[in-house]
Scaffold this motif. Sequence first.
Motif, PDB file in Angstrom:
ATOM      1  N   VAL A  75       0.861  -1.184   0.000  1.00  0.00           N
ATOM      2  CA  VAL A  75       0.000   0.000   0.000  1.00  0.00           C
ATOM      3  C   VAL A  75       0.894   1.229   0.000  1.00  0.00           C
ATOM      4  N   LYS A  76       0.577   2.159  -0.887  1.00  0.00           N
ATOM      5  CA  LYS A  76       1.303   3.424  -0.955  1.00  0.00           C
ATOM      6  C   LYS A  76       0.295   4.562  -1.040  1.00  0.00           C
ATOM      7  N   ARG A  77       0.698   5.728  -0.599  1.00  0.00           N
ATOM      8  CA  ARG A  77      -0.053   6.964  -0.770  1.00  0.00           C
ATOM      9  C   ARG A  77      -1.450   6.964  -0.156  1.00  0.00           C
ATOM     10  N   ARG A 110       1.451  -5.447   2.338  1.00  0.00           N
ATOM     11  CA  ARG A 110       2.320  -4.785   3.317  1.00  0.00           C
ATOM     12  C   ARG A 110       2.131  -3.273   3.228  1.00  0.00           C
ATOM     13  N   LEU A 111       2.531  -2.596   4.291  1.00  0.00           N
ATOM     14  CA  LEU A 111       2.478  -1.133   4.288  1.00  0.00           C
ATOM     15  C   LEU A 111       3.395  -0.600   5.361  1.00  0.00           C
ATOM     16  N   GLU A 119      -3.553   7.548  14.178  1.00  0.00           N
ATOM     17  CA  GLU A 119      -4.846   7.225  13.589  1.00  0.00           C
ATOM     18  C   GLU A 119      -4.695   6.206  12.456  1.00  0.00           C
ATOM     19  N   ALA A 120      -3.608   6.295  11.707  1.00  0.00           N
ATOM     20  CA  ALA A 120      -3.350   5.312  10.650  1.00  0.00           C
ATOM     21  C   ALA A 120      -3.054   3.945  11.274  1.00  0.00           C
ATOM     22  N   ILE A 121      -2.242   3.928  12.305  1.00  0.00           N
ATOM     23  CA  ILE A 121      -1.930   2.678  12.993  1.00  0.00           C
ATOM     24  C   ILE A 121      -3.206   2.022  13.500  1.00  0.00           C
ATOM     25  N   ALA A 122      -4.079   2.813  14.118  1.00  0.00           N
ATOM     26  CA  ALA A 122      -5.345   2.263  14.630  1.00  0.00           C
ATOM     27  C   ALA A 122      -6.187   1.675  13.504  1.00  0.00           C
ATOM     28  N   LEU A 123      -6.260   2.354  12.370  1.00  0.00           N
ATOM     29  CA  LEU A 123      -7.019   1.843  11.229  1.00  0.00           C
ATOM     30  C   LEU A 123      -6.435   0.518  10.752  1.00  0.00           C
ATOM     31  N   TYR A 124      -5.140   0.499  10.502  1.00  0.00           N
ATOM     32  CA  TYR A 124      -4.519  -0.710   9.960  1.00  0.00           C
ATOM     33  C   TYR A 124      -4.689  -1.894  10.904  1.00  0.00           C
ATOM     34  N   GLU A 125      -4.470  -1.676  12.187  1.00  0.00           N
ATOM     35  CA  GLU A 125      -4.610  -2.777  13.142  1.00  0.00           C
ATOM     36  C   GLU A 125      -6.064  -3.243  13.237  1.00  0.00           C
ATOM     37  N   SER A 126      -7.019  -2.320  13.146  1.00  0.00           N
ATOM     38  CA  SER A 126      -8.426  -2.713  13.210  1.00  0.00           C
ATOM     39  C   SER A 126      -8.865  -3.461  11.951  1.00  0.00           C
ATOM     40  N   TYR A 147       3.752  -3.055   8.576  1.00  0.00           N
ATOM     41  CA  TYR A 147       2.637  -3.950   8.817  1.00  0.00           C
ATOM     42  C   TYR A 147       2.448  -4.889   7.636  1.00  0.00           C
ATOM     43  N   GLY A 148       1.826  -6.037   7.895  1.00  0.00           N
ATOM     44  CA  GLY A 148       1.496  -6.977   6.850  1.00  0.00           C
ATOM     45  C   GLY A 148       0.186  -7.671   7.148  1.00  0.00           C
TER      46      GLY A 148
END
Length: 155
Positions: A75-77, A110-111, A119-126, A147-148
């Motif tokens: 994931v980019k951008r 991956r990202l 806030e991005a971390i919370a989104l990705y983990e959720s 992350y993966g």
Amino acid sequence: MEYDVQERSLDDAELAGLLEAAFAELVTRNGREGRTQVKSGARYFVVLDGEDRAVGCGAVQVFGPDTEHAGDGEVKRMYVAPPARGRGYARALLTALENAAREANHPVLRLTTSERQPEAIALYESCGFVRVDPWGKYATEPTTRCYGKPLNPTS
């Protein structure tokens, strides 16, 4: 709520504006420009609001054959304009990026993000992404979080 997510080309004006805003925010948050090169063949997407305006963007690209994660998607951008945040646009966009990665048969998506983007971390983990060991240039960047997420049952 479901949002319309569309694939766009790099010459799309709305996409270009969102990418510029994303780069500017990276500079503000991380103190440096975040313009890493996106490989040719990356697929870009935008998410639309109720008035058919693009309010977020993201891309999926493949790791090259000479990398430790060859064949995986990245994931980019990923970006949503500040006035549109908190409404589910990022989640809809991330789902579309995952679907594009599945269609391309990437076993893992991956990202990277920054510890300065909670806030991005919370989104990705959720959304089921788990923290993984950093790769490439990110291995020496202490504020980067990698992350993966496995996409196929065989991975």
